[in-house]
Design an enzyme around this catalytic site. Sequence first.
Site, PDB file in Angstrom:
ATOM      1  N   ARG A  60     -38.324  -5.633  45.387  1.00 49.78           N
ATOM      2  CA  ARG A  60     -37.007  -4.991  45.381  1.00 49.78           C
ATOM      3  C   ARG A  60     -36.671  -3.446  45.574  1.00 49.78           C
ATOM      4  O   ARG A  60     -37.441  -2.782  44.520  1.00 49.78           O
ATOM      5  CB  ARG A  60     -36.352  -6.154  44.641  1.00 49.78           C
ATOM      6  CG  ARG A  60     -35.446  -6.767  44.767  1.00 49.78           C
ATOM      7  CD  ARG A  60     -34.465  -7.558  43.969  1.00 49.78           C
ATOM      8  NE  ARG A  60     -34.684  -9.194  43.998  1.00 49.78           N
ATOM      9  CZ  ARG A  60     -33.897  -9.550  42.929  1.00 49.78           C
ATOM     10  NH1 ARG A  60     -32.630  -9.197  42.571  1.00 49.78           N
ATOM     11  NH2 ARG A  60     -33.601 -11.240  43.002  1.00 49.78           N
ATOM     12  N   ARG A 118     -35.224  -2.811  35.482  1.00 48.36           N
ATOM     13  CA  ARG A 118     -34.765  -2.758  37.148  1.00 48.36           C
ATOM     14  C   ARG A 118     -36.088  -2.234  37.692  1.00 48.36           C
ATOM     15  O   ARG A 118     -36.730  -1.219  37.720  1.00 48.36           O
ATOM     16  CB  ARG A 118     -33.554  -1.519  37.715  1.00 48.36           C
ATOM     17  CG  ARG A 118     -33.069  -2.331  38.412  1.00 48.36           C
ATOM     18  CD  ARG A 118     -32.013  -1.797  39.211  1.00 48.36           C
ATOM     19  NE  ARG A 118     -30.763  -1.606  38.297  1.00 48.36           N
ATOM     20  CZ  ARG A 118     -29.718  -2.896  38.629  1.00 48.36           C
ATOM     21  NH1 ARG A 118     -30.023  -3.314  39.827  1.00 48.36           N
ATOM     22  NH2 ARG A 118     -29.093  -2.844  38.029  1.00 48.36           N
ATOM     23  N   GLU A 178     -27.414  -8.847  32.513  1.00 47.81           N
ATOM     24  CA  GLU A 178     -27.368  -9.605  33.446  1.00 47.81           C
ATOM     25  C   GLU A 178     -28.706 -10.555  34.072  1.00 47.81           C
ATOM     26  O   GLU A 178     -29.264  -9.226  34.200  1.00 47.81           O
ATOM     27  CB  GLU A 178     -26.941  -9.404  34.963  1.00 47.81           C
ATOM     28  CG  GLU A 178     -27.256 -10.550  35.796  1.00 47.81           C
ATOM     29  CD  GLU A 178     -27.053 -10.071  37.614  1.00 47.81           C
ATOM     30  OE1 GLU A 178     -27.054 -11.234  38.436  1.00 47.81           O
ATOM     31  OE2 GLU A 178     -25.913  -9.694  38.332  1.00 47.81           O
ATOM     32  N   SER A 183     -28.087 -15.443  38.119  1.00 56.64           N
ATOM     33  CA  SER A 183     -26.863 -16.346  38.588  1.00 56.64           C
ATOM     34  C   SER A 183     -27.723 -17.252  39.559  1.00 56.64           C
ATOM     35  O   SER A 183     -28.409 -18.205  39.656  1.00 56.64           O
ATOM     36  CB  SER A 183     -26.616 -14.987  39.306  1.00 56.64           C
ATOM     37  OG  SER A 183     -27.288 -15.471  40.875  1.00 56.64           O
ATOM     38  N   ARG A 228     -36.544  -9.054  32.680  1.00 54.10           N
ATOM     39  CA  ARG A 228     -34.749  -9.048  31.555  1.00 54.10           C
ATOM     40  C   ARG A 228     -35.449 -10.207  30.628  1.00 54.10           C
ATOM     41  O   ARG A 228     -34.827 -10.271  29.434  1.00 54.10           O
ATOM     42  CB  ARG A 228     -34.092  -9.395  32.333  1.00 54.10           C
ATOM     43  CG  ARG A 228     -33.729  -8.307  33.385  1.00 54.10           C
ATOM     44  CD  ARG A 228     -32.842  -8.153  34.256  1.00 54.10           C
ATOM     45  NE  ARG A 228     -32.333  -7.144  34.982  1.00 54.10           N
ATOM     46  CZ  ARG A 228     -31.263  -6.908  35.951  1.00 54.10           C
ATOM     47  NH1 ARG A 228     -30.820  -7.276  35.991  1.00 54.10           N
ATOM     48  NH2 ARG A 228     -31.428  -5.979  36.764  1.00 54.10           N
TER      49      ARG A 228
END
Length: 519
Positions: free
Chosen positions: A342, A357, A429, A432, A481
């Site tokens: 990403r 990130r 986070e 999801s 994470r």
Amino acid sequence: MVLPQYLGGATLQTLKMAGTPSFSIFRPLLNSPTLNFLLPRSTKLSSLPLPSLRRPFSLSFSSSSAAAISASSDTGLKTQWKAAIDFKWIRDNKDAVADNIKIRNSTANLELVLELYDKMLSVQKEVEQLRGERNTVANKMKGKLEPSERQKLIEEGKNLKEKLASLEEDLLRLTDELQQEAQCIPNMTHPNVPIGDEDCSALRKMVGSPPDFGFPAKDHLELGKELDLFDFDAAAEVSGSKFYYLKNEAVMLEMALINWTLSEVAKRGFTPLMTPEIVRASVVEKCGFQPRAENTQVYTIAGSDQCLIGTAEIPLGGLHMDSILSEASLPLKYVAYSHCFRTEAGAAGAATRGLYRVHQFSKVEMFILCRPEESDTYLEELIGIEEDLFAALGFHFKTLDMSSADLGAPAFRKFDVEAWMPGLGRFGEISSASNCTDYQSRRLGIRYRPESTSMSNQKKAKNAPTQFVHTLNATACAIPRMIICLLENHQQEDGSVIIPEPLRPFMGGVESIGYKYRL
């Protein structure tokens, strides 16, 4: 913007991800739907209830609504495929679609879509009328005619042919432009989704409480440096910022997380997969991402139509692309391991430090294809799996029903899991889960044919119209994470880190990470 990194000699360019991906609207319900990997030595592969790895029966098909097309070279449009968009439904439910666009902060232009649709219908009607007139002229010329009469018909036929060619060109241009605009319309929204920005998201569940250390807690960067687990500086020299080397027990920890997660999810009937990590740009678009937009998170490969995946959801979505599945094969449940890439364009702040990130990371993703009436149930199943995994690792976390403005364009409903990160002093986070209903399958062309168990209805069922499947995705384990949470939440006063019990068999029995040397 170009990052100083290469893949196989091809420059990787960063573009920006659009807020409203190129996807079609589906026919929604306006009311609430009823709607050998590494194993511990003590575990035998044969003892795991792995599902069959056979590809379920499917029939490849080429539908006019989902077939690849080439846009007219003089139109300037980039549409290379068509989605099965229900334009009539959009027009008939204009107010509901407009409200949905508004609550999702979408930039889709509904008025333009409806205007283009009306124009297309008008031109289509003219085309059909001219084709009828052309056929009438052709039939007249089959009979015995005077030379002057035949010449008159020849001229009339020639004029009709020229007009028809011009109108057909207009129809192709309008169709492509309509597709391009309509693909920006987001999915409809579940009626129970909280309306508003991210801070309007509703708490579904809270598990555990923040650890009470009784000593000054360190963040994962400090722990990683002291325990010799990461090297960000060398990675920055080799690859650029937001890359990293894992070292020593951190490597074992990543492998343990992957294998433990795969084995746990496979026990629940999911087929394990390892996916391609380079896919065609069209597949990326059909799954809800825009590699050519200004705010993309997608790395594209210069000089090709290929991209690096940002999630295994993309190759999993493409696995049954342009297929008609047998109803008996549904649901199809997959759990896939892949590397993800990403750009993280625009990311800044404390939450971007260290592993939080990064540009490249490993992830285990769950993906389900099912019948429409079952997708709500399977969303609950995915959320339950996530919560069970994170509870087993001793995390303090909360599950949120995400607000309308925080939903990606394909998501009908989305739940995020946020875990407590002592280094940040807040929740971050880690996962999801989304129900995308038939939004993706209308782009990918994934259908199934309803079957009947009754002998008297079997013949009728063979001719039954196909339906689009519903697709769901959920993160089982985003490695960086998860490592942050493990290090920061299980740190000890002496600087060591305790390994949660479920992971120990996958780390060769290692129970803690300690200093390699003492100064």
